[in-house]
Write a protein that holds these residues in place. Structure first.
Motif, mmCIF file in Angstrom:
data_model
loop_
_atom_site.group_PDB
_atom_site.id
_atom_site.type_symbol
_atom_site.label_atom_id
_atom_site.label_comp_id
_atom_site.label_asym_id
_atom_site.label_seq_id
_atom_site.Cartn_x
_atom_site.Cartn_y
_atom_site.Cartn_z
ATOM 1 N N ARG A 166 0.396 -38.606 9.990
ATOM 2 C CA ARG A 166 0.275 -40.016 10.459
ATOM 3 C C ARG A 166 0.181 -40.738 8.993
ATOM 4 N NH1 ARG A 166 -5.609 -39.671 13.050
ATOM 5 N NH2 ARG A 166 -5.212 -41.949 13.023
ATOM 6 N N TRP A 167 0.059 -42.033 9.504
ATOM 7 C CA TRP A 167 0.213 -42.851 8.213
ATOM 8 C C TRP A 167 -1.126 -42.478 7.478
ATOM 9 C CZ3 TRP A 167 -3.677 -46.338 6.280
ATOM 10 C CH2 TRP A 167 -3.221 -47.201 5.488
ATOM 11 N N PRO A 168 -1.333 -42.557 6.160
ATOM 12 C CA PRO A 168 -0.237 -42.923 5.287
ATOM 13 C C PRO A 168 0.847 -41.945 5.087
ATOM 14 C CG PRO A 168 -2.208 -42.633 4.172
ATOM 15 C CD PRO A 168 -2.609 -42.356 5.347
ATOM 16 N N ALA A 169 0.517 -40.811 5.398
ATOM 17 C CA ALA A 169 1.820 -39.658 5.130
ATOM 18 C C ALA A 169 2.991 -40.147 6.018
ATOM 19 C CB ALA A 169 1.145 -38.348 5.686
ATOM 20 N N ASP A 170 4.165 -39.766 5.370
ATOM 21 C CA ASP A 170 5.505 -40.178 5.965
ATOM 22 C C ASP A 170 6.158 -39.001 6.483
ATOM 23 O OD1 ASP A 170 6.272 -38.959 3.640
ATOM 24 O OD2 ASP A 170 7.146 -40.761 2.673
ATOM 25 N N ARG A 171 5.668 -37.706 6.252
ATOM 26 C CA ARG A 171 6.020 -36.573 6.908
ATOM 27 C C ARG A 171 5.109 -35.331 6.989
ATOM 28 N NH1 ARG A 171 8.275 -37.816 2.063
ATOM 29 N NH2 ARG A 171 7.890 -36.524 0.519
ATOM 30 N N ALA A 172 5.240 -34.527 7.636
ATOM 31 C CA ALA A 172 4.614 -33.177 7.344
ATOM 32 C C ALA A 172 5.762 -32.376 6.616
ATOM 33 C CB ALA A 172 4.392 -32.599 8.827
ATOM 34 N N PRO A 227 -2.310 -48.980 8.933
ATOM 35 C CA PRO A 227 -2.005 -50.083 7.777
ATOM 36 C C PRO A 227 -2.503 -51.340 7.994
ATOM 37 C CG PRO A 227 0.078 -49.135 8.531
ATOM 38 C CD PRO A 227 -1.099 -48.593 9.425
ATOM 39 N N ASP A 228 -3.105 -51.783 9.023
ATOM 40 C CA ASP A 228 -3.434 -53.065 9.364
ATOM 41 C C ASP A 228 -5.003 -52.993 9.691
ATOM 42 O OD1 ASP A 228 -3.466 -51.574 11.730
ATOM 43 O OD2 ASP A 228 -2.978 -53.512 13.118
ATOM 44 N N ASN A 229 -5.739 -51.481 9.180
ATOM 45 C CA ASN A 229 -6.975 -51.309 9.408
ATOM 46 C C ASN A 229 -7.521 -50.311 8.406
ATOM 47 O OD1 ASN A 229 -9.061 -52.114 11.134
ATOM 48 N ND2 ASN A 229 -9.138 -49.972 12.043
ATOM 49 N N ILE A 230 -6.963 -50.492 6.984
ATOM 50 C CA ILE A 230 -7.452 -49.467 6.163
ATOM 51 C C ILE A 230 -8.809 -48.942 6.098
ATOM 52 C CG2 ILE A 230 -7.088 -48.941 3.703
ATOM 53 C CD1 ILE A 230 -4.940 -50.861 3.757
ATOM 54 N N GLY A 231 -8.820 -47.828 6.191
ATOM 55 C CA GLY A 231 -10.398 -47.193 6.174
ATOM 56 C C GLY A 231 -10.930 -47.016 7.542
ATOM 57 N N GLY A 232 -10.141 -47.551 8.471
ATOM 58 C CA GLY A 232 -10.716 -47.617 9.909
ATOM 59 C C GLY A 232 -11.646 -48.905 10.232
ATOM 60 N N GLY A 233 -11.378 -49.849 9.134
ATOM 61 C CA GLY A 233 -11.880 -51.161 9.467
ATOM 62 C C GLY A 233 -13.350 -51.170 9.439
ATOM 63 N N GLY A 234 -13.905 -52.364 9.825
ATOM 64 C CA GLY A 234 -15.441 -52.500 9.675
ATOM 65 C C GLY A 234 -15.878 -52.976 8.074
ATOM 66 N N ARG A 235 -16.903 -53.137 7.861
ATOM 67 C CA ARG A 235 -17.529 -53.665 6.696
ATOM 68 C C ARG A 235 -17.581 -52.597 5.811
ATOM 69 N NH1 ARG A 235 -22.790 -52.994 5.943
ATOM 70 N NH2 ARG A 235 -23.317 -53.291 3.681
ATOM 71 N N LEU A 236 -16.717 -52.851 4.584
ATOM 72 C CA LEU A 236 -16.552 -51.842 3.294
ATOM 73 C C LEU A 236 -18.054 -51.395 2.801
ATOM 74 C CD1 LEU A 236 -13.933 -53.458 1.372
ATOM 75 C CD2 LEU A 236 -13.528 -51.512 3.013
ATOM 76 N N HIS A 283 -12.901 -44.150 -5.391
ATOM 77 C CA HIS A 283 -11.592 -43.796 -4.677
ATOM 78 C C HIS A 283 -11.652 -42.660 -3.477
ATOM 79 C CE1 HIS A 283 -10.659 -40.144 -7.297
ATOM 80 N NE2 HIS A 283 -10.865 -40.859 -8.221
ATOM 81 N N ALA A 284 -10.925 -42.602 -2.623
ATOM 82 C CA ALA A 284 -10.445 -41.505 -1.750
ATOM 83 C C ALA A 284 -10.207 -40.265 -2.792
ATOM 84 C CB ALA A 284 -9.658 -42.033 -0.571
ATOM 85 N N ILE A 285 -10.527 -39.311 -1.981
ATOM 86 C CA ILE A 285 -10.055 -37.859 -2.563
ATOM 87 C C ILE A 285 -9.199 -37.257 -1.827
ATOM 88 C CG2 ILE A 285 -11.030 -35.769 -3.316
ATOM 89 C CD1 ILE A 285 -13.783 -36.918 -3.275
ATOM 90 N N LYS A 286 -8.174 -36.655 -2.372
ATOM 91 C CA LYS A 286 -7.285 -35.640 -1.875
ATOM 92 C C LYS A 286 -7.828 -34.585 -1.473
ATOM 93 C CE LYS A 286 -2.866 -36.943 -4.567
ATOM 94 N NZ LYS A 286 -2.250 -36.518 -5.570
ATOM 95 N N ILE A 287 -7.428 -33.992 -0.269
ATOM 96 C CA ILE A 287 -8.115 -32.566 0.267
ATOM 97 C C ILE A 287 -6.879 -31.979 0.613
ATOM 98 C CG2 ILE A 287 -8.805 -33.455 2.350
ATOM 99 C CD1 ILE A 287 -11.245 -31.473 2.127
ATOM 100 N N LEU A 288 -6.829 -30.640 0.705
ATOM 101 C CA LEU A 288 -6.064 -29.687 1.399
ATOM 102 C C LEU A 288 -6.715 -28.758 2.177
ATOM 103 C CD1 LEU A 288 -5.025 -30.362 -1.662
ATOM 104 C CD2 LEU A 288 -3.357 -28.405 -1.411
ATOM 105 N N VAL A 289 -6.014 -28.583 3.450
ATOM 106 C CA VAL A 289 -6.642 -27.534 4.557
ATOM 107 C C VAL A 289 -5.383 -26.632 4.914
ATOM 108 C CG1 VAL A 289 -8.384 -29.357 5.066
ATOM 109 C CG2 VAL A 289 -6.224 -29.109 6.313
ATOM 110 N N TRP A 290 -5.975 -25.416 5.722
ATOM 111 C CA TRP A 290 -5.297 -24.611 6.071
ATOM 112 C C TRP A 290 -4.246 -25.164 7.255
ATOM 113 C CZ3 TRP A 290 -6.376 -19.054 8.248
ATOM 114 C CH2 TRP A 290 -5.400 -18.160 8.094
ATOM 115 N N GLY A 291 -3.103 -25.290 6.960
ATOM 116 C CA GLY A 291 -2.247 -25.909 8.416
ATOM 117 C C GLY A 291 -2.371 -24.934 9.410
#
Length: 176
Positions: A43-49, A157-166, A21-29
């Motif tokens: 940006r998507w998939p986040a809904d706010r900053a 949302p229409d190109n999850i993961g950036g598209g292309g072959r998984l 699975h994808a991993i959550k990462i935190l960086v210094w804002g």
């Protein structure tokens, strides 16, 4: 992401199975995350900053915001990074196959991976060194992995993961 989605769970760094699975990462804002009127800190998939994004996010790359997907490009080979720890190698594969989503501000110049309660203790018991810290072979591996990450700019949302072959099958559902 959900509370558990993207977190490294018990057994994932110490077991034989890959992280799937994808991993959550935190960086210094203040140093890395961007805010502008046209890109308001997320940006998507986040809904706010964060509520303070407008005044505190000082990053210059407009593509690096809450919700950004980061991944190690397919052309980067694991041997080229010189990773020394089994956990570093396991995280490399997850970052290359699934990536990491920026989910929060680390609040200082550090990077964090979100982990389930008990993972740091399990990690220390298995490997004999800390999951957290600012030195050692695992820390060195993590700095190499962070440096190898690229922004996947066409993740939508229409190109999850950036598209292309998984590169790998989609993450399995979370089970209790």
């Amino acid at each position: 992401m959900s509370a558990i989605g993207g977190s490294i769970r018990r057994g994932e760094l110490t077991g034989d199975e890959p992280i799937r699975h994808a991993i959550k990462i935190l960086v210094w804002g203040k140093k890395y995350l961007h805010y502008s009127k046209s890109m308001p800190g997320y940006r998507w998939p986040a809904d706010r900053a964060d509520r303070y994004a407008e005044s505190e996010y000082k990053g210059t790359n407009s593509k690096l915001v809450q919700g950004s997907l980061l991944a190690i490009p397919p052309h980067v080979k694991i041997d080229s990074l010189g990773l020394k720890t089994p956990a570093g190698q396991k995280i490399f594969k997850a970052l290359q196959n699934y990536g990491a989503y920026i989910v929060d501000d680390a609040y200082w110049d550090a990077y964090y991976l979100a982990v389930e309660q008990g993972v740091p203790e399990e990690f220390r018991n298995r490997y004999g060194y800390s999951f957290e810290g600012r030195s050692g072979a695992f820390y060195d591996d993590m700095m190499k992995l962070i440096s190898a990450l690229n922004i996947i700019d066409n993740n939508r949302p229409d190109n999850i993961g950036g598209g292309g072959r998984l590169r790998a099958p989609l993450a399995p559902p979370i089970e209790n």
